[in-house]
Design an enzyme around this catalytic site. Sequence first.
Site, PDB file in Angstrom:
ATOM      1  NE  ARG A   1      -3.832   0.080   2.175  1.00  0.00           N
ATOM      2  CZ  ARG A   1      -5.100  -0.147   1.829  1.00  0.00           C
ATOM      3  NH1 ARG A   1      -5.559  -1.371   1.713  1.00  0.00           N
ATOM      4  NH2 ARG A   1      -5.909   0.860   1.601  1.00  0.00           N
TER       5      ARG A   1
ATOM      6  CD  GLU B   1      -4.660  -7.550  -3.171  1.00  0.00           C
ATOM      7  OE1 GLU B   1      -4.867  -6.567  -2.442  1.00  0.00           O
ATOM      8  OE2 GLU B   1      -5.120  -8.662  -2.940  1.00  0.00           O
TER       9      GLU B   1
HETATM   10  N1  PXP Z   1      -8.567  -9.489  -3.120  1.00  0.00           N
HETATM   11  C1  PXP Z   1      -8.248  -8.180  -3.017  1.00  0.00           C
HETATM   12  C2  PXP Z   1      -8.171  -7.368  -4.257  1.00  0.00           C
HETATM   13  C3  PXP Z   1      -7.952  -7.599  -1.773  1.00  0.00           C
HETATM   14  O1  PXP Z   1      -7.637  -6.295  -1.694  1.00  0.00           O
HETATM   15  C4  PXP Z   1      -7.987  -8.414  -0.625  1.00  0.00           C
HETATM   16  C5  PXP Z   1      -7.647  -7.831   0.710  1.00  0.00           C
HETATM   17  O2  PXP Z   1      -6.319  -7.471   0.750  1.00  0.00           O
HETATM   18  C6  PXP Z   1      -8.308  -9.776  -0.795  1.00  0.00           C
HETATM   19  C7  PXP Z   1      -8.615 -10.271  -2.048  1.00  0.00           C
HETATM   20  C8  PXP Z   1      -8.340 -10.712   0.359  1.00  0.00           C
HETATM   21  O3  PXP Z   1      -9.405 -10.385   1.179  1.00  0.00           O
HETATM   22  P1  PXP Z   1      -9.536 -11.038   2.618  1.00  0.00           P
HETATM   23  O4  PXP Z   1      -8.367 -10.572   3.426  1.00  0.00           O
HETATM   24  O5  PXP Z   1     -10.854 -10.514   3.105  1.00  0.00           O
HETATM   25  O6  PXP Z   1      -9.524 -12.521   2.417  1.00  0.00           O
END
Ligand code: PXP
Length: 237
Positions: free
Chosen positions: A45, A70
């Site tokens: 981030r 991500e």
């Molecule tokens: N997909 C994306 C794009 C996310 O931003 C996140 C959270 O970081 C997740 C999946 C995973 O989500 P969770 O932590 O609720 O399993």
Amino acid sequence: MPELMVNIDHVATLRQARGTYFPDPVYAAGIAEMAGASGIIVHLREDRRHIKDRDLRMLREVVRTKLNLEMAATDEMVGIATEVLPDMITLVPEKREELTTEGGLDVASLRERLIKVVKKVKEKGIKVSMFVDPEEKQIKASKDMGADMIEIHTGRYCDAITDVEREEEFKKVVKAAKMGKELALGVNAGHGLHYHNVRRIALIDEIDELSIGHSIIARAIFVGLDRAIRDMLQLIR
Ligand code: PXP
């Protein structure tokens, strides 16, 4: 049957709670791969609240399955991705004040920026996924912009309070997954999935990969990461 990609951000969240060097997300990646995860996901981030640049660099060295970064579609992140070379990136919207990613990317309205980002990243051989709400407009726009994959936001299905609402959201995810495949996109899904709501999503034939983080890391506190991942894999399979 979808593959399980484990998001290890919250191992770093626990580390940052005390500003120590443990628990180390790099160790978590090794354990996750040994337990059967098909890939490792981290979200670097802008505010570096959990995963740090050092984690990403070390994970690139260590991860042998698939590393999915991500990231927001900013110049800074594109610079990092094209240097570190994860196997794939997932473009997500990012707001400083949010607790977690709140909604899908508004691909349609970010056209100019996303086209540039996709081009730069793909030139380096990195695959691109776009995290989108289960909406036709967003999926078609992702395809138009050159994405290889979409990740369908399952948050609304997971957060639904009534059965009627949950059913409606589930149908949207199914429809979006089918549309993604019809457009020859890879189809992933995630956000908010846990041990009690994952099975229906895992049964959708068109979904290639599930991205799961918080619920696995939370269970790991009680049963250990290896067991938490194996439990999730058993449900998916
Ligand atoms: N997909 C994306 C794009 C996310 O931003 C996140 C959270 O970081 C997740 C999946 C995973 O989500 P969770 O932590 O609720 O399993």
